[in-house]
Design a protein around this motif. Sequence first.
Motif, short mmCIF file in Angstrom:
data_model
loop_
_atom_site.label_atom_id
_atom_site.label_comp_id
_atom_site.label_asym_id
_atom_site.label_seq_id
_atom_site.Cartn_x
_atom_site.Cartn_y
_atom_site.Cartn_z
N PRO A 56 0.81 -1.22 0.00
CA PRO A 56 0.00 0.00 0.00
C PRO A 56 0.84 1.27 0.00
N ILE A 168 -5.65 1.03 -5.70
CA ILE A 168 -5.74 1.42 -4.29
C ILE A 168 -7.16 1.26 -3.77
N LEU A 171 -8.01 -2.41 -3.52
CA LEU A 171 -7.24 -3.01 -2.43
C LEU A 171 -7.94 -2.80 -1.09
N TYR A 172 -8.32 -1.55 -0.82
CA TYR A 172 -8.93 -1.25 0.47
C TYR A 172 -10.38 -1.72 0.57
N TRP A 178 -7.49 -9.18 -4.07
CA TRP A 178 -6.94 -8.46 -2.93
C TRP A 178 -7.38 -9.08 -1.60
N VAL A 209 -5.10 -2.18 5.84
CA VAL A 209 -5.76 -2.71 4.63
C VAL A 209 -6.84 -3.71 5.02
#
Length: 600
Positions: A56, A168, A171-172, A178, A209
């Motif tokens: 990240p 991003i 990912l979160y 992910w 995360v």
Amino acid sequence: MASRLHGITASGTVRVAGVAGAIFLTALASVALVWWLDPALHGAFDPGLLWRNALPVFLVILLIYALSGRALPTWVFGGTLVWIVFNVNSIKERNLNAPLLPGDLVLWHQVLHNIGFFANYTGHRFVLVLTALVFMALLWATWRLERRWWHPHWMARLACVVLLSAAIVTLYRGDALWRAAYADEVLPGFEVWDPMASVANTGVMAGLVRMAQEAQTAIPKADQVLVSGFAARHTDEIKARMARQPPAELPDIVVVQSEAFFDPGVIKGVDFGSFVPNFERLAATGITGSLATPTYGGGTIRTEFETLTGYPIQAFPAILYPYYGMASEWMPSVPRRLAAFGYSATLFHPFRSSFWNRRQVMSELGFQHSYYLKSFAGVERAGAYVSDHALFDFVLAHLDDTRREAQYVLVITMENHGPWDSDPGLLANVLDGHPLPSGLSTTGTMEMTYYLSHLVNGDHALGDFAKRLLARPRWTVLLFYGDHLPALPAAFADLSFDDHGAAVQEHTRYMVVSNRPLVPRKLDLSSHELPALLFDTIGLPEDGYLALDSLVRQDRSRDHDLHGTDYRLMQFNAAQLEVACRHRLDAAGHCGGQRPPSSD
């Protein structure tokens, strides 16, 4: 011509090589940064944990590079940003016993608008300002010095911005692969219900995360069968509680949420009541006990929300700050429940109305009148904040015995707010006759001197306030409780507790007293149980949720039907059910009708 083409090709090759080199160095810098800043990675070398923490950071710094097109300023800005994140996490862990969490992002404007208040927790204001100036100078210098042939083409940069932003965000959110990359199997030390332990085991960035991925479901699905089954076993009792007639004379209800109040008697070598004799004397005349609260060192609104609604905030693990995105005017809060009996509701809080979003939320939760910091101009202060003495005098001056309607008053104190590492000045004189516990280090002595000076001063104020409040001719009920323990890391480490527990496991205290006969008793509670206790003590009709809450508490005290975790499970599911359906539960433990209109 050939020479020109060769020059263009060479220039393009150099540019590509420069960009590739910048990306490679960014990856190395990301790994080095998390390895340097995160103690969780300093144990046995774990490549999987290392890259999951570095990823990240790498994506964010690379996004900054794509936006700016300049490598040197990107490394300065990105590296500083990561350093700030880790230091803020360390400050939050030290003062609140909680790491940085995705929900903290809702507070960005609170931090900007109250930067002076939050700067107190850094302990180095001058160094903070100097560091900011050095950072800006360095950023400007690297921007000026950056060589232009390192710049990627704008079209390539735009494509990278789109791809990196998508990476991003997904990912979160935990989309696609992910979630598997940060699953339990590869992060065996992660526990969603214990963020501190999770970050200590998996690292700050990997934990952040994973917690962001877990936070996508705000309201857990409730077990309707469990709630309705309990209600079916107590149908007559629930209906009786809902149908009981309110007393002919309604009392004024005054609730005091005391900042960081607890009795140091839980500390080894300290007697109960030695620093809070007025609290102990008053508590002996009413209902009292330990109070489990959902926060430590700060996060006041978590306890505050529980005592205003009866909902245990830990039933909603994705919601850190209930005044942002959860509190709503549909909720049957204590002020709204009391309004049905003719009560008016007033809030007294000598701090900024914008802090914790109270200006908006308190009216939504049913307060008709509010007095914030501007109303306390010129009153006495004890240290940085309005003293409890001045606050209580202000409240008494505004309580009107001649009003026909009953009054509900919530008083939120500020005097003993942290950080607790300052010099209390002349206020330390109140500790005469109250010797500090033995075994304190220099830092521990400073923390305890500051905290106990304000605690003793606040206890004096409480004694005077209760004496005058309960001398009123009107029936008056006073509920007093501490919202959380103070964060005194050095002092608590020096002294330890009678039960050998950690500071975050210790409880505050509460009491319910009245100027009408009240049978004294001891009852240990959680803060979300206080509304039901208040209604039950006064004899007010309870809605379905409060009746369920009272009966769960009753069953637990009789030690049958529900035990330990079963009790928590029942309480949590009832709260989840009512919040999910956005309507009061009925006597059968179901949503009681159609969902009302909402303004959110």
